[in-house]
Motif scaffolding. Structure first.
Motif, PDB file in Angstrom:
ATOM      1  N   GLU A  39       7.084 -17.642   6.441  1.00  0.00           N
ATOM      2  CA  GLU A  39       7.488 -18.891   6.998  1.00  0.00           C
ATOM      3  C   GLU A  39       9.223 -18.745   7.203  1.00  0.00           C
ATOM      4  O   GLU A  39       9.877 -18.919   7.958  1.00  0.00           O
ATOM      5  CB  GLU A  39       7.048 -20.225   6.606  1.00  0.00           C
ATOM      6  CG  GLU A  39       5.571 -20.256   7.206  1.00  0.00           C
ATOM      7  CD  GLU A  39       5.441 -20.183   8.530  1.00  0.00           C
ATOM      8  OE1 GLU A  39       6.176 -20.603   9.240  1.00  0.00           O
ATOM      9  OE2 GLU A  39       4.628 -19.319   8.965  1.00  0.00           O
ATOM     10  N   THR A  40       9.651 -18.503   5.847  1.00  0.00           N
ATOM     11  CA  THR A  40      11.138 -18.441   5.576  1.00  0.00           C
ATOM     12  C   THR A  40      11.609 -17.410   6.560  1.00  0.00           C
ATOM     13  O   THR A  40      12.714 -17.315   6.913  1.00  0.00           O
ATOM     14  CB  THR A  40      11.615 -18.312   4.118  1.00  0.00           C
ATOM     15  OG1 THR A  40      11.019 -19.286   3.300  1.00  0.00           O
ATOM     16  CG2 THR A  40      13.253 -18.222   4.028  1.00  0.00           C
ATOM     17  N   VAL A  41      11.049 -16.141   6.536  1.00  0.00           N
ATOM     18  CA  VAL A  41      11.371 -15.024   7.288  1.00  0.00           C
ATOM     19  C   VAL A  41      11.649 -15.476   8.995  1.00  0.00           C
ATOM     20  O   VAL A  41      12.470 -15.027   9.545  1.00  0.00           O
ATOM     21  CB  VAL A  41      10.458 -13.759   7.089  1.00  0.00           C
ATOM     22  CG1 VAL A  41      10.768 -12.783   7.848  1.00  0.00           C
ATOM     23  CG2 VAL A  41      10.839 -13.105   5.665  1.00  0.00           C
ATOM     24  N   PHE A  42      10.540 -15.990   9.043  1.00  0.00           N
ATOM     25  CA  PHE A  42      10.416 -16.481  10.679  1.00  0.00           C
ATOM     26  C   PHE A  42      11.176 -17.579  11.027  1.00  0.00           C
ATOM     27  O   PHE A  42      11.950 -17.759  12.194  1.00  0.00           O
ATOM     28  CB  PHE A  42       8.966 -16.954  10.912  1.00  0.00           C
ATOM     29  CG  PHE A  42       7.890 -15.994  10.944  1.00  0.00           C
ATOM     30  CD1 PHE A  42       8.267 -14.720  11.255  1.00  0.00           C
ATOM     31  CD2 PHE A  42       6.458 -16.120  10.752  1.00  0.00           C
ATOM     32  CE1 PHE A  42       7.192 -13.341  11.451  1.00  0.00           C
ATOM     33  CE2 PHE A  42       5.628 -15.351  10.840  1.00  0.00           C
ATOM     34  CZ  PHE A  42       5.920 -14.117  11.011  1.00  0.00           C
ATOM     35  N   ASP A  43      11.690 -18.389  10.180  1.00  0.00           N
ATOM     36  CA  ASP A  43      12.772 -19.433  10.289  1.00  0.00           C
ATOM     37  C   ASP A  43      14.290 -18.515  10.416  1.00  0.00           C
ATOM     38  O   ASP A  43      14.827 -18.994  11.276  1.00  0.00           O
ATOM     39  CB  ASP A  43      13.035 -20.153   8.965  1.00  0.00           C
ATOM     40  CG  ASP A  43      12.045 -21.498   9.075  1.00  0.00           C
ATOM     41  OD1 ASP A  43      11.109 -21.596   9.877  1.00  0.00           O
ATOM     42  OD2 ASP A  43      11.663 -21.882   7.837  1.00  0.00           O
TER      43      ASP A  43
ATOM     44  N   PHE B  77      14.589 -15.176  11.503  1.00  0.00           N
ATOM     45  CA  PHE B  77      14.272 -14.506  12.662  1.00  0.00           C
ATOM     46  C   PHE B  77      13.056 -15.059  13.617  1.00  0.00           C
ATOM     47  O   PHE B  77      11.903 -14.341  13.338  1.00  0.00           O
ATOM     48  CB  PHE B  77      14.046 -12.882  11.995  1.00  0.00           C
ATOM     49  CG  PHE B  77      15.130 -12.605  11.167  1.00  0.00           C
ATOM     50  CD1 PHE B  77      16.315 -12.247  11.556  1.00  0.00           C
ATOM     51  CD2 PHE B  77      14.720 -12.406  10.044  1.00  0.00           C
ATOM     52  CE1 PHE B  77      17.237 -11.868  10.838  1.00  0.00           C
ATOM     53  CE2 PHE B  77      15.930 -11.777   9.076  1.00  0.00           C
ATOM     54  CZ  PHE B  77      16.920 -11.503   9.495  1.00  0.00           C
ATOM     55  N   PRO B  78      13.572 -15.961  14.181  1.00  0.00           N
ATOM     56  CA  PRO B  78      12.451 -16.556  15.279  1.00  0.00           C
ATOM     57  C   PRO B  78      11.801 -15.382  16.118  1.00  0.00           C
ATOM     58  O   PRO B  78      10.411 -15.444  16.618  1.00  0.00           O
ATOM     59  CB  PRO B  78      13.049 -17.709  16.311  1.00  0.00           C
ATOM     60  CG  PRO B  78      14.156 -18.065  15.114  1.00  0.00           C
ATOM     61  CD  PRO B  78      14.651 -16.728  14.509  1.00  0.00           C
ATOM     62  N   ARG B  79      12.585 -14.310  16.540  1.00  0.00           N
ATOM     63  CA  ARG B  79      12.092 -13.267  17.104  1.00  0.00           C
ATOM     64  C   ARG B  79      10.982 -12.538  16.681  1.00  0.00           C
ATOM     65  O   ARG B  79      10.146 -11.924  17.416  1.00  0.00           O
ATOM     66  CB  ARG B  79      13.389 -12.457  17.583  1.00  0.00           C
ATOM     67  CG  ARG B  79      13.142 -11.492  18.828  1.00  0.00           C
ATOM     68  CD  ARG B  79      14.423 -10.863  19.203  1.00  0.00           C
ATOM     69  NE  ARG B  79      15.394 -11.789  19.585  1.00  0.00           N
ATOM     70  CZ  ARG B  79      16.642 -11.318  19.704  1.00  0.00           C
ATOM     71  NH1 ARG B  79      16.895  -9.903  19.974  1.00  0.00           N
ATOM     72  NH2 ARG B  79      17.907 -12.011  19.965  1.00  0.00           N
TER      73      ARG B  79
ATOM     74  N   GLU C  64      16.372  -5.777  16.571  1.00  0.00           N
ATOM     75  CA  GLU C  64      14.976  -6.376  15.995  1.00  0.00           C
ATOM     76  C   GLU C  64      14.394  -5.538  14.946  1.00  0.00           C
ATOM     77  O   GLU C  64      13.771  -5.912  13.909  1.00  0.00           O
ATOM     78  CB  GLU C  64      13.862  -6.379  17.137  1.00  0.00           C
ATOM     79  CG  GLU C  64      14.132  -7.334  18.230  1.00  0.00           C
ATOM     80  CD  GLU C  64      13.415  -7.336  19.588  1.00  0.00           C
ATOM     81  OE1 GLU C  64      13.440  -8.199  20.495  1.00  0.00           O
ATOM     82  OE2 GLU C  64      12.730  -6.332  19.840  1.00  0.00           O
ATOM     83  N   GLN C  65      14.349  -4.166  15.115  1.00  0.00           N
ATOM     84  CA  GLN C  65      13.870  -3.534  13.711  1.00  0.00           C
ATOM     85  C   GLN C  65      14.730  -3.675  12.583  1.00  0.00           C
ATOM     86  O   GLN C  65      14.203  -3.842  11.512  1.00  0.00           O
ATOM     87  CB  GLN C  65      14.202  -2.031  14.115  1.00  0.00           C
ATOM     88  CG  GLN C  65      13.072  -1.527  15.153  1.00  0.00           C
ATOM     89  CD  GLN C  65      13.024   0.033  15.440  1.00  0.00           C
ATOM     90  OE1 GLN C  65      13.639   0.836  14.500  1.00  0.00           O
ATOM     91  NE2 GLN C  65      12.325   0.675  16.426  1.00  0.00           N
ATOM     92  N   GLN C  66      15.999  -4.081  12.763  1.00  0.00           N
ATOM     93  CA  GLN C  66      16.931  -4.326  11.654  1.00  0.00           C
ATOM     94  C   GLN C  66      16.397  -5.606  10.881  1.00  0.00           C
ATOM     95  O   GLN C  66      16.595  -5.969   9.672  1.00  0.00           O
ATOM     96  CB  GLN C  66      18.497  -4.216  11.923  1.00  0.00           C
ATOM     97  CG  GLN C  66      19.107  -4.470  10.773  1.00  0.00           C
ATOM     98  CD  GLN C  66      19.282  -3.662   9.676  1.00  0.00           C
ATOM     99  OE1 GLN C  66      19.413  -2.290   9.898  1.00  0.00           O
ATOM    100  NE2 GLN C  66      18.892  -3.915   8.690  1.00  0.00           N
ATOM    101  N   MET C  67      16.098  -6.541  11.983  1.00  0.00           N
ATOM    102  CA  MET C  67      15.603  -8.118  11.732  1.00  0.00           C
ATOM    103  C   MET C  67      14.518  -7.622  10.646  1.00  0.00           C
ATOM    104  O   MET C  67      14.175  -8.382   9.659  1.00  0.00           O
ATOM    105  CB  MET C  67      15.517  -8.760  12.556  1.00  0.00           C
ATOM    106  CG  MET C  67      16.521  -9.225  13.358  1.00  0.00           C
ATOM    107  SD  MET C  67      16.007 -10.218  14.947  1.00  0.00           S
ATOM    108  CE  MET C  67      17.707 -10.434  15.814  1.00  0.00           C
ATOM    109  N   LEU C  68      13.445  -6.904  11.180  1.00  0.00           N
ATOM    110  CA  LEU C  68      12.238  -6.544  10.626  1.00  0.00           C
ATOM    111  C   LEU C  68      12.541  -5.903   9.258  1.00  0.00           C
ATOM    112  O   LEU C  68      11.723  -6.225   8.168  1.00  0.00           O
ATOM    113  CB  LEU C  68      11.517  -5.738  11.457  1.00  0.00           C
ATOM    114  CG  LEU C  68       9.865  -5.177  10.854  1.00  0.00           C
ATOM    115  CD1 LEU C  68       9.103  -6.626  10.565  1.00  0.00           C
ATOM    116  CD2 LEU C  68       9.351  -4.489  11.847  1.00  0.00           C
ATOM    117  N   ALA C  69      13.356  -4.994   9.117  1.00  0.00           N
ATOM    118  CA  ALA C  69      13.675  -4.253   7.903  1.00  0.00           C
ATOM    119  C   ALA C  69      14.208  -5.582   6.923  1.00  0.00           C
ATOM    120  O   ALA C  69      13.800  -5.394   5.667  1.00  0.00           O
ATOM    121  CB  ALA C  69      14.662  -3.244   8.079  1.00  0.00           C
TER     122      ALA C  69
END
Length: 237
Positions: free
Chosen positions: A118-122, A124-126, A142-147
């Motif tokens: 949930e913290t990660v989604f906060d 990076f909402p995408r 987006e891939q950098q956000m995911l990494a």
């Protein structure tokens, strides 16, 4: 700030090629310690060595008062030392959700996985919007956000960020730089290796300049911003 990680006379390289030649540095607890330098100065080699991805050849690494110089990468992750590598290295054939949850494989992280997600989604909402999408279909930003999100899922105490804005569009890079101080507010310590010196100096507490595998200069970020040699070499001023 008290030290989180101490590095003394560290050497590292690839085969017979020695890249790091006696590097010493201190990462402050709950702060941003930056390593800047030109391409090829040894920044990624340093980050890989700190993460246990290169063999121990000399020097000492101490984390939270314990010698971790010879520990393997998975043992370091279990202790809270986590690398977000240059080039992202996400699993392209796995979904966003699967990429994130695989970051929480160590027992300490697994126990708090749902809250961390949930913290990660906060942050990076995408990623939340694309949680069922394959990683390989995401944009570079987006891939950098995911990494970065996958790294956070490991519940790090010390986060090693290797060139997190390399190749990103300016807007995404700006977002990454805005998030890093927020991570410190959560209690993390961060070592940031970056080529964007302007933005790095703006968020770092203490900065080391890596030149040809050695520390060429160091100091408080505010002091280095006013250092004429640093201006000439890295800031174009």
């Amino acid at each position: 700030m008290t030290p989180s990680l101490l590095v003394t006379d560290l050497t590292a390289g690839y085969g017979e090629v020695q890249v790091l030649k006696g590097v010493s540095l201190t990462a402050r607890s709950q702060g941003v310690t930056a390593v800047i330098g030109s391409n090829g100065a040894g920044k990624s080699t340093l980050m890989r060595r700190l993460a246990g991805l290169l063999p121990h050849t000399g020097g000492q690494i101490t984390f939270e008062g314990q010698d971790i110089s010879t520990l393997a990468s998975h043992d370091l992750v279990a202790r809270g030392v986590v690398l977000v590598p240059e080039g992202r290295l996400i699993f392209s054939d796995m979904t966003v959700f699967e990429n994130l949850t695989i970051g929480a494989v160590n027992p300490r992280a697994r126990a708090d996985r749902d809250n961390t997600l949930e913290t990660v989604f906060d942050f990076f909402p995408r990623l939340k919007e694309r949680r069922s999408q394959l990683g390989g279909t995401l944009s570079g930003g987006e891939q950098q956000m995911l990494a970065l999100g996958r790294g956070l899922m490991a519940n790090p105490k010390l986060l090693l960020l290797d060139e997190p804005t390399l190749g990103l569009a300016p807007g995404i890079a700006k977002q990454i730089f805005q998030i890093i101080p927020s991570l410190v507010k959560l209690g993390l310590s961060v070592i940031l290796a970056e080529q964007d010196v302007h933005k790095t100096l703006a968020i770092a507490d203490y900065v080391y300049v890596l030149e040809n595998g050695t520390i060429g200069a160091e100091g408080l970020s505010a002091d280095l911003q006013n250092d004429q040699r640093i201006k000439d070499a890295y800031l174009g001023a």
